[in-house]
Design an enzyme around this catalytic site. Structure first.
Site, PDB file in Angstrom:
ATOM      1  N   ARG A 190     -19.253  -0.534  -3.072  1.00 11.70           N
ATOM      2  CA  ARG A 190     -18.976   0.651  -2.226  1.00 11.70           C
ATOM      3  C   ARG A 190     -19.578   1.927  -2.773  1.00 11.70           C
ATOM      4  NH1 ARG A 190     -14.373  -2.269  -1.915  1.00 11.70           N
ATOM      5  NH2 ARG A 190     -14.129  -3.297   0.099  1.00 11.70           N
ATOM      6  N   LYS A 201     -31.145   9.845   3.852  1.00 12.40           N
ATOM      7  CA  LYS A 201     -31.287   8.667   4.723  1.00 12.40           C
ATOM      8  C   LYS A 201     -31.771   7.501   3.888  1.00 12.40           C
ATOM      9  CE  LYS A 201     -32.471  10.826   9.117  1.00 12.40           C
ATOM     10  NZ  LYS A 201     -33.531  10.893  10.150  1.00 12.40           N
ATOM     11  N   GLU A 215     -47.644  15.211   5.636  1.00 11.46           N
ATOM     12  CA  GLU A 215     -46.235  15.594   5.742  1.00 11.46           C
ATOM     13  C   GLU A 215     -46.003  16.967   5.078  1.00 11.46           C
ATOM     14  OE1 GLU A 215     -43.508  14.157   7.988  1.00 11.46           O
ATOM     15  OE2 GLU A 215     -44.286  12.371   7.024  1.00 11.46           O
ATOM     16  N   LYS A 254     -37.619  21.248   3.917  1.00 15.87           N
ATOM     17  CA  LYS A 254     -36.763  20.182   4.442  1.00 15.87           C
ATOM     18  C   LYS A 254     -35.302  20.439   4.094  1.00 15.87           C
ATOM     19  CE  LYS A 254     -36.087  15.328   5.202  1.00 15.87           C
ATOM     20  NZ  LYS A 254     -36.543  13.950   5.063  1.00 15.87           N
ATOM     21  N   GLU A 279     -27.763  15.371  11.865  1.00 15.40           N
ATOM     22  CA  GLU A 279     -28.593  15.366  13.069  1.00 15.40           C
ATOM     23  C   GLU A 279     -27.793  15.543  14.349  1.00 15.40           C
ATOM     24  OE1 GLU A 279     -32.503  12.755  13.374  1.00 15.40           O
ATOM     25  OE2 GLU A 279     -31.163  12.044  11.823  1.00 15.40           O
ATOM     26  N   ARG A 339     -32.470  19.528  13.230  1.00 13.42           N
ATOM     27  CA  ARG A 339     -33.228  18.549  12.463  1.00 13.42           C
ATOM     28  C   ARG A 339     -34.383  17.947  13.276  1.00 13.42           C
ATOM     29  NH1 ARG A 339     -30.218  14.810   7.904  1.00 13.42           N
ATOM     30  NH2 ARG A 339     -32.050  13.709   7.166  1.00 13.42           N
ATOM     31  N   ASN A 366     -39.288  16.551  13.244  1.00 12.30           N
ATOM     32  CA  ASN A 366     -40.067  15.565  13.976  1.00 12.30           C
ATOM     33  C   ASN A 366     -41.356  16.130  14.539  1.00 12.30           C
ATOM     34  OD1 ASN A 366     -39.373  12.637  14.793  1.00 12.30           O
ATOM     35  ND2 ASN A 366     -37.467  13.604  14.167  1.00 12.30           N
ATOM     36  N   HIS A 394     -44.316  13.994  15.166  1.00 15.99           N
ATOM     37  CA  HIS A 394     -43.833  12.616  15.023  1.00 15.99           C
ATOM     38  C   HIS A 394     -43.602  11.889  16.346  1.00 15.99           C
ATOM     39  CE1 HIS A 394     -43.420  13.576  10.818  1.00 15.99           C
ATOM     40  NE2 HIS A 394     -42.922  12.385  10.524  1.00 15.99           N
ATOM     41  N   HIS A 442     -45.296   8.678  15.760  1.00 15.77           N
ATOM     42  CA  HIS A 442     -44.603   7.378  15.709  1.00 15.77           C
ATOM     43  C   HIS A 442     -45.179   6.412  16.739  1.00 15.77           C
ATOM     44  CE1 HIS A 442     -40.747   9.049  13.632  1.00 15.77           C
ATOM     45  NE2 HIS A 442     -41.495   8.394  12.770  1.00 15.77           N
ATOM     46  N   HIS A 457     -48.545   6.231   7.984  1.00 14.66           N
ATOM     47  CA  HIS A 457     -47.599   7.173   8.587  1.00 14.66           C
ATOM     48  C   HIS A 457     -48.173   8.597   8.635  1.00 14.66           C
ATOM     49  CE1 HIS A 457     -43.862   8.920   9.881  1.00 14.66           C
ATOM     50  NE2 HIS A 457     -43.892   9.759   8.859  1.00 14.66           N
TER      51      HIS A 457
HETATM   52  N1  LIG Z   1     -35.500   8.093   4.010  1.00 10.26           N
HETATM   53  C1  LIG Z   1     -36.308   8.958   4.579  1.00 10.26           C
HETATM   54  O1  LIG Z   1     -35.922  10.075   4.944  1.00 10.26           O
HETATM   55  C2  LIG Z   1     -37.739   8.590   4.754  1.00 10.26           C
HETATM   56  C3  LIG Z   1     -38.667   9.567   5.130  1.00 10.26           C
HETATM   57  C4  LIG Z   1     -40.000   9.195   5.242  1.00 10.26           C
HETATM   58  C5  LIG Z   1     -40.382   7.884   4.983  1.00 10.26           C
HETATM   59  N2  LIG Z   1     -39.451   6.948   4.617  1.00 10.26           N
HETATM   60  C6  LIG Z   1     -39.832   5.551   4.330  1.00 10.26           C
HETATM   61  O2  LIG Z   1     -40.746   5.585   3.244  1.00 10.26           O
HETATM   62  C7  LIG Z   1     -41.626   4.466   3.365  1.00 10.26           C
HETATM   63  C8  LIG Z   1     -43.037   4.956   3.199  1.00 10.26           C
HETATM   64  O3  LIG Z   1     -43.155   5.624   1.959  1.00 10.26           O
HETATM   65  P1  LIG Z   1     -44.458   5.563   1.051  1.00 10.26           P
HETATM   66  O4  LIG Z   1     -45.635   6.015   1.834  1.00 10.26           O
HETATM   67  O5  LIG Z   1     -44.120   6.245  -0.206  1.00 10.26           O
HETATM   68  O6  LIG Z   1     -44.661   3.989   0.930  1.00 10.26           O
HETATM   69  P2  LIG Z   1     -44.728   2.930  -0.254  1.00 10.26           P
HETATM   70  O7  LIG Z   1     -43.534   3.018  -1.106  1.00 10.26           O
HETATM   71  O8  LIG Z   1     -44.988   1.633   0.400  1.00 10.26           O
HETATM   72  O9  LIG Z   1     -46.027   3.361  -1.074  1.00 10.26           O
HETATM   73  C9  LIG Z   1     -47.299   3.361  -0.452  1.00 10.26           C
HETATM   74  C10 LIG Z   1     -48.292   2.468  -1.204  1.00 10.26           C
HETATM   75  O10 LIG Z   1     -48.636   3.036  -2.458  1.00 10.26           O
HETATM   76  C11 LIG Z   1     -48.329   2.148  -3.543  1.00 10.26           C
HETATM   77  N3  LIG Z   1     -47.875   3.018  -4.626  1.00 10.26           N
HETATM   78  C12 LIG Z   1     -46.767   3.801  -4.628  1.00 10.26           C
HETATM   79  N4  LIG Z   1     -46.774   4.604  -5.687  1.00 10.26           N
HETATM   80  C13 LIG Z   1     -47.897   4.328  -6.384  1.00 10.26           C
HETATM   81  C14 LIG Z   1     -48.490   4.885  -7.562  1.00 10.26           C
HETATM   82  N5  LIG Z   1     -47.958   5.942  -8.174  1.00 10.26           N
HETATM   83  N6  LIG Z   1     -49.631   4.331  -8.008  1.00 10.26           N
HETATM   84  C15 LIG Z   1     -50.226   3.312  -7.328  1.00 10.26           C
HETATM   85  N7  LIG Z   1     -49.742   2.798  -6.190  1.00 10.26           N
HETATM   86  C16 LIG Z   1     -48.592   3.306  -5.722  1.00 10.26           C
HETATM   87  C17 LIG Z   1     -47.334   1.190  -2.984  1.00 10.26           C
HETATM   88  O11 LIG Z   1     -47.394  -0.066  -3.636  1.00 10.26           O
HETATM   89  C18 LIG Z   1     -47.761   1.069  -1.515  1.00 10.26           C
HETATM   90  O12 LIG Z   1     -48.841   0.177  -1.417  1.00 10.26           O
HETATM   91  C19 LIG Z   1     -41.359   3.839   4.711  1.00 10.26           C
HETATM   92  O13 LIG Z   1     -40.609   2.675   4.524  1.00 10.26           O
HETATM   93  C20 LIG Z   1     -40.556   4.883   5.456  1.00 10.26           C
HETATM   94  O14 LIG Z   1     -39.676   4.325   6.384  1.00 10.26           O
HETATM   95  C21 LIG Z   1     -38.141   7.289   4.491  1.00 10.26           C
HETATM   96 ZN   LIG Z   2     -42.754  11.521   8.621  1.00 13.33          ZN
END
Ligand SMILES: NC(=O)c1ccc[n+]([C@@H]2O[C@H](COP(=O)([O-])OP(=O)(O)OC[C@H]3O[C@@H](n4cnc5c(N)ncnc54)[C@H](O)[C@@H]3O)[C@@H](O)[C@H]2O)c1
Ligand SMILES: [Zn+2]
Length: 361
Positions: free
Chosen positions: A123, A144, A186, A228, A238, A243, A247, A250, A254, A267
């Site tokens: 929990r 999130k 972003e 942010k 939200e 909030r 977007n 987006h 999206h 993305h």
């Molecule tokens: N919770 C939220 O508010 C929120 C907001 C935006 C995105 N997200 C989520 O985040 C994810 C996307 O994030 P991301 O773009 O960081 O993706 P990711 O974690 O998949 O990283 C992108 C790529 O870079 C590689 N990588 C990461 N760090 C590295 C480093 N320092 N050196 C070498 N390679 C590295 C990873 O292996 C992957 O191939 C999605 O799942 C999305 O849904 C969440």
């Molecule tokens: Zn985004």
């Protein structure tokens, strides 16, 4: 050391940004009076672990913390309930209890997965974020956390805040350049919501940001996160309609991401396209000048980002995705539209305005 306090949830938490910080995580944890346990579970993924697992592990061990590690596959597929079950099994076997820490070392995938597990394990146990991508400056704020269901991305999740985030921009040295550019989209989005100064600062420092070796990147991350924080603080769950500004770019972004097939267009690339296309709608309404629209497009192009739909794609095929957007009310498509560089407002947009974009490439 740059520091930002997030005043959200039951506890406020700090985000600390500095090159080389991953080598000192243990020292920082020792200074944190809220941390009682001496056990930690360090979660990472293969591409990140290769470079950064050992420095973090040894820093924790130097601080007298007993460390258990788990390295999963890289990529979105690891955000699954199957993976959650496997990791929880490893945590139980390691004797991780409610006073132990879960540290998530990686990009948004590991942040979302680690945060979700921290929120449900017994929990809820203390969670520390160790982001390694630029895009993760976005996911580090707002609480999130989620994993995917085969039918829908991020559909199993909750709100859960970390105890602290230690952000080391030195890790971007190994990030593929395409991911660097995607993450910067972003940052541009955050700048567009924050008055004019941040946007023109980005423009003045675009070369330095892409070169990754100055102090500018840390500054850009902190500034982006501050935007942010301000918006999320005003509308944590939200419900207040503030909030939805986050977007910006987006609604179309999206749709592009989903229509292209996840992973084809990254993305941030999709967001860059969305910023310009939605900017044209704002331009069409006279909310944004032609000059400002061009400035936005030029900044995104200078970061090597796309600004037009992939050549085979049409707005018509994107509409069904836009109709499923969470911001919609009464079946009408809503977007955050710019009212000049630096301010936006949530508004209804018509199908005609969206379809007209195919003519204005
Ligand atoms: N919770 C939220 O508010 C929120 C907001 C935006 C995105 N997200 C989520 O985040 C994810 C996307 O994030 P991301 O773009 O960081 O993706 P990711 O974690 O998949 O990283 C992108 C790529 O870079 C590689 N990588 C990461 N760090 C590295 C480093 N320092 N050196 C070498 N390679 C590295 C990873 O292996 C992957 O191939 C999605 O799942 C999305 O849904 C969440
Ligand atoms: Zn985004």
């Amino acid at each position: 050391m740059k520091e930002l306090w997030v005043e959200l949830g039951p506890q406020r938490y700090p985000i600390r940004v500095e090159r080389g910080l991953l080598h000192h995580v243990g020292e920082w944890l020792l200074k944190d009076e809220r941390i009682k346990g001496k056990k930690a579970f360090l979660l990472s993924e293969i591409r990140v672990a290769e470079h950064y697992l050992e420095p973090v592990r040894s820093s924790l061990e130097r601080a007298g913390i007993e460390v258990y590690t788990k390295v999963v596959s890289a990529g979105e597929a690891s955000k699954s309930l199957t993976q959650v079950e496997e990791i929880v099994g490893a945590m139980l076997t390691a004797g991780i209890d409610r006073s132990s820490l879960l540290l998530a070392l990686g990009g948004g995938v590991i942040g979302d997965l680690g945060g979700f597990i921290a929120s449900v394990y017994m929990r809820g146990i203390p969670f520390i974020g160790l982001p390694t991508t630029i895009l993760a400056h976005d996911s580090s704020i707002g609480g999130k956390v989620a994993v995917n269901h085969p039918l829908a991305k991020n559909s199993i999740g909750s709100f859960y805040h970390p105890l602290a985030v230690y952000y080391d921009p030195g890790t971007f040295a190994t990030l593929p350049m395409r991911e660097v550019k995607s993450g910067l989209a972003e940052v541009v989005k955050h700048a567009l919501l924050a008055g004019k100064e941040f946007f023109y600062w980005l423009r003045a420092h675009s070369d330095a940001l892409l070169s990754l070796d100055g102090e500018e990147m840390g500054e850009a991350l902190i500034r982006g996160m501050r935007v942010k924080v301000r918006i999320v603080e005003a509308d944590e769950r939200e419900t207040a309609g503030v909030r939805e500004l986050l977007n910006l770019g987006h609604t179309i972004g999206h749709a592009v991401e989903a229509a292209a097939g996840y992973g084809e267009v990254l993305h941030g690339e999709a967001v860059a396209i969305g910023l310009v296309q939605e900017g044209r709608i704002a331009r069409g309404r006279g909310l944004l000048s032609e000059e400002e629209l061009n400035e936005i497009k030029d900044l995104l192009l200078s970061f090597g980002l796309p600004t037009e739909l992939p050549s085979e794609m049409r707005m018509e095929e994107l509409l069904p995705y836009m109709y499923r957007d969470k911001k919609n009310r009464d079946g009408k498509i809503r977007m955050a539209l710019l009212q000049g560089i630096g301010t936006a407002k949530g508004m209804e947009v018509t199908e005609e305005e969206i379809l007209a974009l195919d003519q204005t490439k």
